[in-house]
Design an enzyme around this catalytic site. Structure first.
Site, PDB file in Angstrom:
ATOM      1  N   GLY A   1     -40.759  27.928 -20.959  1.00 37.98           N
ATOM      2  CA  GLY A   1     -40.253  29.001 -21.792  1.00 37.98           C
ATOM      3  C   GLY A   1     -40.737  29.040 -23.223  1.00 37.98           C
TER       4      GLY A   1
ATOM      5  N   GLU B   1     -42.099  22.532 -17.609  1.00 40.79           N
ATOM      6  CA  GLU B   1     -42.760  23.460 -16.689  1.00 40.79           C
ATOM      7  C   GLU B   1     -43.433  24.596 -17.465  1.00 40.79           C
ATOM      8  OE1 GLU B   1     -39.596  24.748 -14.185  1.00 40.79           O
ATOM      9  OE2 GLU B   1     -39.224  22.766 -13.337  1.00 40.79           O
ATOM     10  N   PRO B   2     -44.439  24.283 -18.288  1.00 39.50           N
ATOM     11  CA  PRO B   2     -45.082  25.331 -19.090  1.00 39.50           C
ATOM     12  C   PRO B   2     -45.958  26.234 -18.240  1.00 39.50           C
ATOM     13  CG  PRO B   2     -46.292  23.289 -19.312  1.00 39.50           C
ATOM     14  CD  PRO B   2     -45.068  22.970 -18.503  1.00 39.50           C
ATOM     15  N   GLY B   3     -45.947  27.509 -18.563  1.00 41.86           N
ATOM     16  CA  GLY B   3     -46.870  28.458 -17.938  1.00 41.86           C
ATOM     17  C   GLY B   3     -47.617  29.195 -19.017  1.00 41.86           C
ATOM     18  N   ARG B   4     -46.908  30.089 -19.697  1.00 46.90           N
ATOM     19  CA  ARG B   4     -47.483  30.926 -20.738  1.00 46.90           C
ATOM     20  C   ARG B   4     -48.212  30.097 -21.813  1.00 46.90           C
ATOM     21  NH1 ARG B   4     -45.199  35.805 -21.992  1.00 46.90           N
ATOM     22  NH2 ARG B   4     -43.288  35.094 -20.984  1.00 46.90           N
TER      23      ARG B   4
ATOM     24  N   TYR C   1     -42.249  45.157 -19.671  1.00 49.53           N
ATOM     25  CA  TYR C   1     -41.479  44.472 -20.709  1.00 49.53           C
ATOM     26  C   TYR C   1     -41.649  45.093 -22.099  1.00 49.53           C
ATOM     27  CZ  TYR C   1     -41.644  40.716 -17.197  1.00 49.53           C
ATOM     28  OH  TYR C   1     -41.559  39.982 -16.046  1.00 49.53           O
TER      29      TYR C   1
ATOM     30  N   CYS D   1     -51.026  57.100 -12.425  1.00 48.17           N
ATOM     31  CA  CYS D   1     -50.186  58.293 -12.586  1.00 48.17           C
ATOM     32  C   CYS D   1     -48.741  57.913 -12.862  1.00 48.17           C
ATOM     33  CB  CYS D   1     -50.292  59.180 -11.349  1.00 48.17           C
ATOM     34  SG  CYS D   1     -51.911  59.939 -11.172  1.00 48.17           S
ATOM     35  N   GLU D   2     -48.515  57.300 -14.004  1.00 52.13           N
ATOM     36  CA  GLU D   2     -47.204  56.918 -14.504  1.00 52.13           C
ATOM     37  C   GLU D   2     -47.228  57.083 -16.020  1.00 52.13           C
ATOM     38  OE1 GLU D   2     -44.494  55.706 -12.943  1.00 52.13           O
ATOM     39  OE2 GLU D   2     -45.196  55.045 -10.979  1.00 52.13           O
TER      40      GLU D   2
ATOM     41  N   TYR E   1     -49.183  36.023 -16.581  1.00 56.40           N
ATOM     42  CA  TYR E   1     -48.544  37.173 -15.940  1.00 56.40           C
ATOM     43  C   TYR E   1     -49.423  38.424 -16.014  1.00 56.40           C
ATOM     44  CZ  TYR E   1     -44.862  33.798 -16.607  1.00 56.40           C
ATOM     45  OH  TYR E   1     -44.149  32.620 -16.611  1.00 56.40           O
TER      46      TYR E   1
END
Length: 437
Positions: A252, A294-297, A337, A362-363, A391
């Site tokens: 996190g 548990e690092p990701g980013r 986000y 098309c959004e 991500y």
């Protein structure tokens, strides 16, 4: 909005030469010519640097720690293998995640399975491979793990995920530690389950676990998380004389997506959590625990940019739109986000203008930026969306019948294709038609 100098200061692997943006001296124009766009460009050496920063941070604190990379952030095989070679573990949420970790060369004992709703096949794969830890989130899950493990003649290490009521993170959708969230159990239940597990034949309780959110930039929140988990472990020992030799703090820790933010050195994170945990354990007369993070980013986000081509520049009312060939299917963080990412033209011109930047999907939510001041942009130019390593490709899709993008990696001054772009055949290969259609 940040100026170009501020952006480059936060991204030292990027340079300007003859008014052209380069990555470690490589021409992004040439890379785009060879591999096409949209294209993720990964700096593999920067990922290794980030991992070593974490490893050295815990070593400097004389803290026994397992860095278990969160595969959900980016599960490309080249990246998972690169980190496994450096000694990283893996945090996964599925049976396929376990298979990927093993394929990547991660030791079984360094794999952690997490998630609030693990399937029977997820649990079976974990127990069959005797992975290091399963963090359970309910009594029913604990009972099921025990039953499966007993049938297999195994005894599985488990941790209890605790919902501490600490909700943190940059956006409501990435906060996971509040009482209203689906994750974990409360402290009283955690104590009960830890004792219950200690009497089972198929499991061995060794850990308490928490994960309170993502993109957190306040170290005091992590200090409180560490303290609460450590105090809970001392309570378990006082009440039931059961040791808790492992504390899993989840991940996190955030990164600076805007150039006016500062990166929190991992050394500061390691210092505050190790000191907090060790003090509680020492005061309780307990041996210092192993810590799992548990690092990701933090490991992969700033390693990567998304390269996109300008299809059109047009005026609608008072707004000038840059319409690019990348869309929300390629990179959904901004649509999902409302995430901010710096965007830099590859050709730097003296004239500046304020733009909105959107894609082909098309959004109305398929927009990467609004009211962004950039140097003048023209048709067929290239733009780089920065800090796209977490991500990005892992949440990409074939929505609007669009290919998932290709990915290249720069590593030790060489360029490698690490993911091919989807073909039309890739998109439809699992579809089945009706008879005689």
């Amino acid at each position: 909005m940040a100026g170009l100098d501020e952006v480059l200061k936060k991204h030292p692997n990027l340079q300007i030469l003859n008014n052209e943006l380069l990555i470690r001296g490589f021409s992004l124009f040439k890379i785009a010519e060879e591999y096409g766009t949209p294209l993720y460009v990964v700096d593999g050496n920067l990922i290794v640097e980030r991992y070593k920063e974490m490893r050295d941070a815990f070593l400097s604190e004389n803290c026994n720690a397992l860095i278990a990379y969160a595969y959900k952030a980016n599960s490309l095989l080249a990246i998972t293998k690169l980190l496994a070679k450096e000694g990283a573990g893996a945090t996964v949420v599925s049976a396929y995640g376990i298979k990927l970790a093993l394929l990547s060369g991660v030791e079984n004992s360094k794999i952690v399975l997490v998630g609030p709703s693990k399937s029977y096949s997820d649990l079976t794969e974990a127990i069959k491979n005797n992975i290091g830890l399963i963090n359970i989130e309910s009594e029913q899950e604990l009972v099921e793990i025990n039953q499966i493990a007993e049938k297999m003649g195994n005894r599985m290490n488990i941790g209890i995920r605790v919902n501490l009521g600490l909700s943190a993170g940059a956006h409501p959708k990435i906060r996971t530690g509040g009482r209203k969230h689906k994750f974990g159990v409360d402290e009283k239940t955690a104590i009960k389950l830890y004792k219950y597990a200690s009497k089972m034949k198929g499991v061995k309780p060794i850990a308490l676990h928490a994960h309170i959110g993502s993109q957190i930039t306040d170290l005091k929140v992590f200090q409180l998380e560490a303290q609460r988990l450590a105090l809970l472990s001392s309570t378990i020992y006082k009440k039931h004389k059961l040791d808790v030799p492992v504390l899993d703090l989840g991940g996190g820790l955030g990164i600076p997506y805007t150039s006016n933010e500062e990166r929190i050195p991992y050394k500061e994170f390691a210092k505050i959590v190790c000191k907090t945990i060790n003090e509680v354990y020492e005061n309780a007369g307990l041996q210092k625990p192993m810590i799992i993070v548990e690092p990701g980013r933090y490991l992969v986000a700033d390693s990567t940019l998304l390269l996109m081509k300008v299809n059109y520049v047009k005026r609608i009312g008072r707004k000038t739109w840059i319409l690019v060939d990348a869309g929300m299917n390629d990179f959904i963080r901004t649509a999902m986000y409302n995430a901010y990412h710096e965007i830099v033209p590859i050709i730097i011109r003296d004239k500046k203008e304020v733009y909105n930047i959107g894609g082909p999907v098309c959004e109305s939510s398929d927009v990467f930026a609004t009211n962004r001041e950039l140097s003048e942009v023209k048709k067929d130019d290239l733009l780089a969306l920065l800090d796209a390593g977490a991500y990005g490709i892992s949440m990409s899709s074939t929505y609007n019948i669009r290919s998932r993008p290709a990915v290249v990696m720069l590593f030790n001054n060489k360029l490698y294709l690490i993911r091919e772009r989807d073909t039309f055949e890739d998109i439809i290969k699992n579809d089945k038609t009706l008879p005689n259609s």
